[in-house]
Design a protein around this motif. Structure first.
Motif, PDB file in Angstrom:
ATOM      1  N   UNK A 371      26.562  34.674  22.115  1.00  9.39           N
ATOM      2  CA  UNK A 371      26.585  34.384  23.824  1.00  9.39           C
ATOM      3  C   UNK A 371      27.598  34.353  24.511  1.00  9.39           C
ATOM      4  N   UNK A 372      28.295  34.945  24.970  1.00  4.09           N
ATOM      5  CA  UNK A 372      29.727  34.694  24.945  1.00  4.09           C
ATOM      6  C   UNK A 372      29.757  34.107  27.073  1.00  4.09           C
ATOM      7  N   UNK A 373      30.286  33.139  26.868  1.00  6.77           N
ATOM      8  CA  UNK A 373      30.342  31.664  27.529  1.00  6.77           C
ATOM      9  C   UNK A 373      32.038  32.360  28.595  1.00  6.77           C
ATOM     10  N   UNK A 374      32.442  32.594  29.569  1.00  8.96           N
ATOM     11  CA  UNK A 374      33.456  32.624  30.165  1.00  8.96           C
ATOM     12  C   UNK A 374      33.330  31.988  30.823  1.00  8.96           C
ATOM     13  N   UNK A 375      34.168  30.291  31.175  1.00 11.59           N
ATOM     14  CA  UNK A 375      34.032  29.154  31.888  1.00 11.59           C
ATOM     15  C   UNK A 375      35.158  29.627  33.238  1.00 11.59           C
ATOM     16  N   UNK A 388      29.619  29.309  34.533  1.00 10.44           N
ATOM     17  CA  UNK A 388      29.290  30.007  32.965  1.00 10.44           C
ATOM     18  C   UNK A 388      29.222  31.515  33.266  1.00 10.44           C
ATOM     19  N   UNK A 389      29.953  31.981  32.847  1.00  7.70           N
ATOM     20  CA  UNK A 389      29.798  33.495  33.548  1.00  7.70           C
ATOM     21  C   UNK A 389      29.075  34.131  34.794  1.00  7.70           C
ATOM     22  N   UNK A 390      29.688  32.993  35.382  1.00  7.85           N
ATOM     23  CA  UNK A 390      29.538  32.915  37.130  1.00  7.85           C
ATOM     24  C   UNK A 390      28.427  32.937  37.801  1.00  7.85           C
ATOM     25  N   UNK A 391      27.720  31.898  36.837  1.00  7.54           N
ATOM     26  CA  UNK A 391      26.663  30.733  37.136  1.00  7.54           C
ATOM     27  C   UNK A 391      26.171  29.532  37.005  1.00  7.54           C
ATOM     28  N   UNK A 392      26.541  28.811  37.614  1.00 11.32           N
ATOM     29  CA  UNK A 392      26.989  27.169  37.926  1.00 11.32           C
ATOM     30  C   UNK A 392      25.855  26.538  37.978  1.00 11.32           C
ATOM     31  N   UNK A 393      25.414  25.377  36.924  1.00  5.92           N
ATOM     32  CA  UNK A 393      24.438  24.649  36.921  1.00  5.92           C
ATOM     33  C   UNK A 393      23.366  23.450  37.538  1.00  5.92           C
ATOM     34  N   UNK A 394      22.580  24.047  38.108  1.00  2.00           N
ATOM     35  CA  UNK A 394      21.747  22.265  38.909  1.00  2.00           C
ATOM     36  C   UNK A 394      20.557  22.022  38.474  1.00  2.00           C
ATOM     37  N   UNK A 418      23.174  34.808  32.108  1.00  2.00           N
ATOM     38  CA  UNK A 418      23.965  36.173  31.494  1.00  2.00           C
ATOM     39  C   UNK A 418      23.947  35.190  29.778  1.00  2.00           C
ATOM     40  N   UNK A 419      23.839  36.571  28.535  1.00  2.00           N
ATOM     41  CA  UNK A 419      24.547  36.172  28.089  1.00  2.00           C
ATOM     42  C   UNK A 419      26.500  36.845  27.857  1.00  2.00           C
ATOM     43  N   UNK A 420      26.587  37.676  28.429  1.00  2.00           N
ATOM     44  CA  UNK A 420      28.116  37.871  28.546  1.00  2.00           C
ATOM     45  C   UNK A 420      28.382  38.021  29.777  1.00  2.00           C
ATOM     46  N   UNK A 421      29.588  38.124  29.703  1.00  2.00           N
ATOM     47  CA  UNK A 421      30.712  38.591  31.408  1.00  2.00           C
ATOM     48  C   UNK A 421      31.129  40.106  31.292  1.00  2.00           C
ATOM     49  N   UNK A 422      31.639  40.790  32.587  1.00  2.00           N
ATOM     50  CA  UNK A 422      32.409  41.983  32.634  1.00  2.00           C
ATOM     51  C   UNK A 422      33.984  41.220  31.543  1.00  2.00           C
ATOM     52  N   UNK A 423      33.929  41.709  30.476  1.00  2.00           N
ATOM     53  CA  UNK A 423      35.088  41.048  29.571  1.00  2.00           C
ATOM     54  C   UNK A 423      36.083  42.619  29.714  1.00  2.00           C
ATOM     55  N   UNK A 424      35.432  43.273  29.744  1.00  2.00           N
ATOM     56  CA  UNK A 424      36.058  44.762  30.311  1.00  2.00           C
ATOM     57  C   UNK A 424      37.396  45.107  31.574  1.00  2.00           C
ATOM     58  N   UNK A 437      29.576  34.583  42.287  1.00  2.00           N
ATOM     59  CA  UNK A 437      28.991  33.696  41.371  1.00  2.00           C
ATOM     60  C   UNK A 437      28.181  32.807  41.821  1.00  2.00           C
ATOM     61  N   UNK A 438      26.419  32.123  41.129  1.00  2.00           N
ATOM     62  CA  UNK A 438      26.208  31.932  42.185  1.00  2.00           C
ATOM     63  C   UNK A 438      25.531  30.172  41.408  1.00  2.00           C
ATOM     64  N   UNK A 439      24.384  29.381  41.963  1.00  2.00           N
ATOM     65  CA  UNK A 439      24.168  28.386  41.270  1.00  2.00           C
ATOM     66  C   UNK A 439      22.480  28.594  40.418  1.00  2.00           C
ATOM     67  N   UNK A 440      22.112  27.763  39.567  1.00  2.00           N
ATOM     68  CA  UNK A 440      21.299  27.785  39.294  1.00  2.00           C
ATOM     69  C   UNK A 440      20.536  27.260  37.750  1.00  2.00           C
ATOM     70  N   UNK A 441      19.741  26.596  37.797  1.00  2.00           N
ATOM     71  CA  UNK A 441      18.880  25.737  37.134  1.00  2.00           C
ATOM     72  C   UNK A 441      18.113  26.814  35.973  1.00  2.00           C
ATOM     73  N   UNK A 442      18.326  27.683  36.125  1.00  2.00           N
ATOM     74  CA  UNK A 442      17.372  28.608  34.507  1.00  2.00           C
ATOM     75  C   UNK A 442      18.275  27.933  33.204  1.00  2.00           C
ATOM     76  N   UNK A 443      17.203  28.461  32.297  1.00  2.00           N
ATOM     77  CA  UNK A 443      17.656  27.556  31.024  1.00  2.00           C
ATOM     78  C   UNK A 443      17.701  29.025  29.643  1.00  2.00           C
TER      79      UNK A 443
END
Length: 573
Positions: A371-375, A388-394, A418-424, A437-443
C-alpha cells in the motif's frame, strides 16, 4: 517458499512465547492504578492556563512494570464538560484490542463523571507512552510514560547505574477548543508554533513577550523552575527519552556529553553515538550517558524545534553534578542546536538505527500486499485537510471495532480507500491542485496473517517549496523499517535495496521532506488499528487510516466500550 517461512516464523514465535510464559509467569503481577483526570490551572512555562492532569500531575505518573505484568488503570473522567479516551502507545494489546484507547476506533469515549477500566498485558520490556486519544486533548497535558523492565535474572545488552525518564513536549497557551475550531473553520486558522518547549513538564516562557497578559504570567512561579536531573560523577545513566509533541520535531542534547543510543520504541539498537538526538512525536529512545565531565559545574540539557522555521525558544534543563546546587545555572551559553532545515543529519540518524546483533527479528522476505500512501495537503469544499492518496479521514460515530464485530456495516463507508496514487503523473515537488480529494471513513481490510508493506510517500504541501516531516504511528503492531529514500518511491527498483538483514522494529517512524519511508508488518493481531500522523492537528485534519484484521478472531467485546452511535443498544450501564 513464503508460506513455509511464515509457518516457521510462527512456530518459532509460539515456542519463544511459551518459553517466555514459563520463565516469567511465576513473577507476573497485576499492577493497579487509580486515576482521576481533571482540568487544573497549571503554569508549566510560567503562564497560567487550564491543563489536563492525572491525580494532579502533568505529565501524569509514570507506569512502571515488569515484562508479562497486567496493568489495570481505573480512570475517572472528572473533566466535567469533556469526553475522554487514553491510548497506551507502543503496547500491542494482543488479545485486548478494546483496551487500545482510541475513541471512534476501539471504544466509545468515557463521558464526564464515568469511570472506565483499562486492563492489558505489557508483553515486552522497553520504553512506551500513554496519552489522550480524543479530539486534540493530548496537547492539553494528558500524557505520560510507561517503563517496562526485563524479568528478574534477564540481562540487557548494556549496563548502567541509574535509570531516568524524560518526556519532551511542546506547549500552547490557547485551548484545544480554540485550536480545533480554527482548523475546522472557513477561513482556516492554523494553530501556529508552540509558545514553549517543556522538558518533563517544565519550561520557561518570556513573560515580557508583547501581548502577554501579565496577570497570568509569573516568572518566579516554582512550577516553572527548570527541569533538573542530579547525576553522580563517574556513573552511567540510562535516559529514557520520549516525545509527545503536538506539532514539533525535536533535537535533544546534553552539553559536553555524548549519548549512546541503545533502544528505540522498545527494541534494542546496535549502539551508536550521537551528540544530538532527533525525536519525532510518538517516538521513544534509551540513551546512555556517562557523568564524566568536570564535576565542579552543571551542564545544559537543551531541546530545539527542527523541520519547521519556528521562533519558539529552545527548552532548557540542567544536568547537575552532585553536590552542586541542582538549580545553579551552567556558566556557559546554552547550545544553539542544529539548524532547523538541515535534513541530512536527521535522515542519517534514521538510517543508522539498526536492530542489535543479538536481538534481530528477521522480517519476512516478501510481502503479500503493498500500500503506497501519498501524504498531501488538500482543500476539500474550501476546508484545509490532510489526506492519504487524496482521501481525508473522518471518524465515524460508531467505533469500528463494535461496528465490525456486530455487523453494523451501515455505520461507515464500505468502498475501501485506494492502495496507490497516480505516481506516473504526480509531481511530488510542486504544489498540486488535487481536485479529486474527498473525505471518507472507509477502512483497509487486511487478510489475517499476511505481510503488508506500507510506503509513506511525502510530497509538497499547498505552499511552494515546502514538504513537512510526518511521524506515523501504527497501533497494535511493531513494524520493520525496510528503508528510506529521497524523491519518489520506485516500486520496481527501491524494494531491491530493502534491509532484510537487521532492520529495526518500531511503532512510530518519520517520513522526511520530499522522501519516502518503507515499512513491513504482519497483520497478525486481531482487531481494528489506527495508523496516523502523530502530529495532533494533522490527524484532526484527516491524516490517518484504519486497518482491520482477523475481526472474526476477536473475543466478546466488553459492554463498557459501548454506548455511542449505533452501539447504544448493546450498552449495559
Amino acid at each position: 517458499m513464503v508460506e513455509h517461512f511464515h509457518q516457521g516464523y510462527l512456530v518459532n514465535f509460539l515456542v519463544l512465547g511459551l518459553l517466555f510464559l514459563t520463565a516469567v509467569s511465576v513473577e507476573a503481577r497485576v499492577r493497579h492504578h487509580k486515576w482521576e483526570v481533571k482540568y487544573e490551572y497549571k503554569s508549566p512555562d510560567c503562564f497560567k492556563k487550564l491543563s489536563v492532569s492525572i491525580n494532579g500531575k502533568t505529565p501524569g505518573p509514570t507506569i512502571v512494570a515488569q515484562q508479562g505484568d497486567t496493568i489495570v488503570v481505573e480512570v475517572k473522567n472528572s473533566l466535567l464538560t469533556e469526553n475522554l479516551a487514553i491510548h497506551w502507545h507502543g503496547i500491542r494489546q494482543i488479545g485486548t484490542p478494546w483496551a487500545d484507547g482510541t475513541e471512534g476506533i476501539t471504544q466509545c469515549p468515557v463521558v464526564p463523571g464515568d469511570t472506565f477500566v483499562y486492563k492489558f498485558v505489557v508483553d515486552r520490556p522497553g520504553t512506551y507512552l500513554y496519552h489522550a486519544h480524543y479530539g486534540m486533548q493530548r496537547q492539553a497535558g494528558l500524557q505520560g510514560m510507561i517503563k517496562v523492565l526485563v524479568p528478574d535474572g534477564v540481562v540487557e545488552p548494556f549496563s548502567y547505574d541509574y535509570d531516568k525518564n524524560i518526556l519532551l513536549t511542546d506547549w500552547y497557551h490557547k485551548s484545544t477548543y480554540e485550536q480545533a475550531t480554527g482548523l475546522a473553520s472557513l477561513p482556516f486558522v492554523w494553530v501556529g508554533e508552540p509558545q514553549s518547549l517543556l522538558i518533563h513538564g517544565k519550561g520557561r516562557f518570556n513573560c515580557s513577550t508583547p501581548g502577554t497578559d501579565v496577570t497570568l504570567c509569573n516568572a518566579t512561579n516554582p512550577q516553572c523552575s527548570p527541569y533538573s536531573m542530579i547525576v553522580i560523577p563517574g556513573k552511567t545513566y540510562r535516559l529514557r527519552i520520549g516525545s509527545l509533541t503536538a506539532l514539533s520535531a525535536l533535537s535533544f542534547e546534553i552539553e559536553g556529553h555524548n549519548m549512546t543510543v541503545v533502544e528505540a520504541d522498545g527494541h534494542y539498537v546496535e549502539p551508536f553515538e550521537v551528540q544530538k538526538l532527533f525525536l519525532y512525536s510518538g517516538e521513544t529512545y534509551s540513551v546512555l550517558i556517562k557523568a564524566d565531565q568536570d564535576p565542579s559545574r552543571n551542564y545544559w540539557a537543551s531541546t530545539k524545534i527542527v523541520s519547521r522555521n519556528s521562533a519558539t525558544p529552545n527548552g532548557l534543563g540542567i544536568i547537575s553534578y552532585y553536590p552542586n546546587h541542582p538549580r545553579r545555572n551552567p556558566p556557559t551559553v546554552p547550545p544553539a542546536g542544529p539548524h532547523w532545515n538541515d535534513v541530512a543529519p536527521r535522515v542519517a540518524q534514521s538510517v543508522a538505527i539498526k536492530s542489535h546483533k543479538d536481538f534481530i527479528h528477521a522480517p519476512p522476505k516478501t510481502s503479500d500486499r503493498v500500500i503506497v500512501m501519498l501524504n498531501t495537503q488538500n482543500r476539500i469544499n474550501g476546508f484545509v485537510r490532510w489526506s492519504v492518496n487524496n482521501v481525508s479521514f473522518n471518524m465515524p460515530h460508531t467505533p469500528y471495532l463494535i461496528a465490525l464485530k456486530h455487523n453494523l456495516l451501515h455505520t461507515f463507508e464500505q468502498t475501501p480507500p485506494p492502495d496507490n496514487y497516480n505516481h506516473e503523473n504526480y509531481d511530488i515537488f510542486s504544489v498540486q491542485k488535487n481536485v479529486n480529494a474527498t473525505t471518507s471513513n472507509s477502512i483497509y481490510r487486511l487478510k489475517f496473517n499476511t505481510t503488508v508493506d506500507i510506503i509513506l510517500q511525502n510530497a509538497n504541501t499547498m505552499n511552494p517549496n515546502n514538504s513537512e516531516t510526518h511521524p506515523w504511528h501504527l497501533h497494535g503492531h511493531d513494524f520493520w523499517v525496510m528503508g528510506y529514500g529521497n524523491g519518489k518511491f520506485n516500486l520496481s527498483i527501491d524494494p531491491k535495496n530493502y534491509n532484510l538483514v537487521n532492520p529495526i522494529m518500531k511503532n512510530t517512524i518519520p517520513v522526511h521532506p520530499y522522501g519516502w519511508t518503507a515499512l513491513r508488518f504482519r497483520a497478525d493481531n486481531p482487531g481494528v488499528w489506527a495508523f496516523h500522523c502523530h502530529i495532533e492537528s494533522h490527524f484532526f485534519m484527516g491524516m490517518g487510516v484504519v486497518f482491520e484484521e482477523g475481526i472474526d478472531k476477536v473475543g466478546k467485546l466488553p459492554t463498557s466500550i459501548m454506548g455511542c452511535g449505533d452501539s447504544k443498544r448493546f450498552h449495559r450501564p
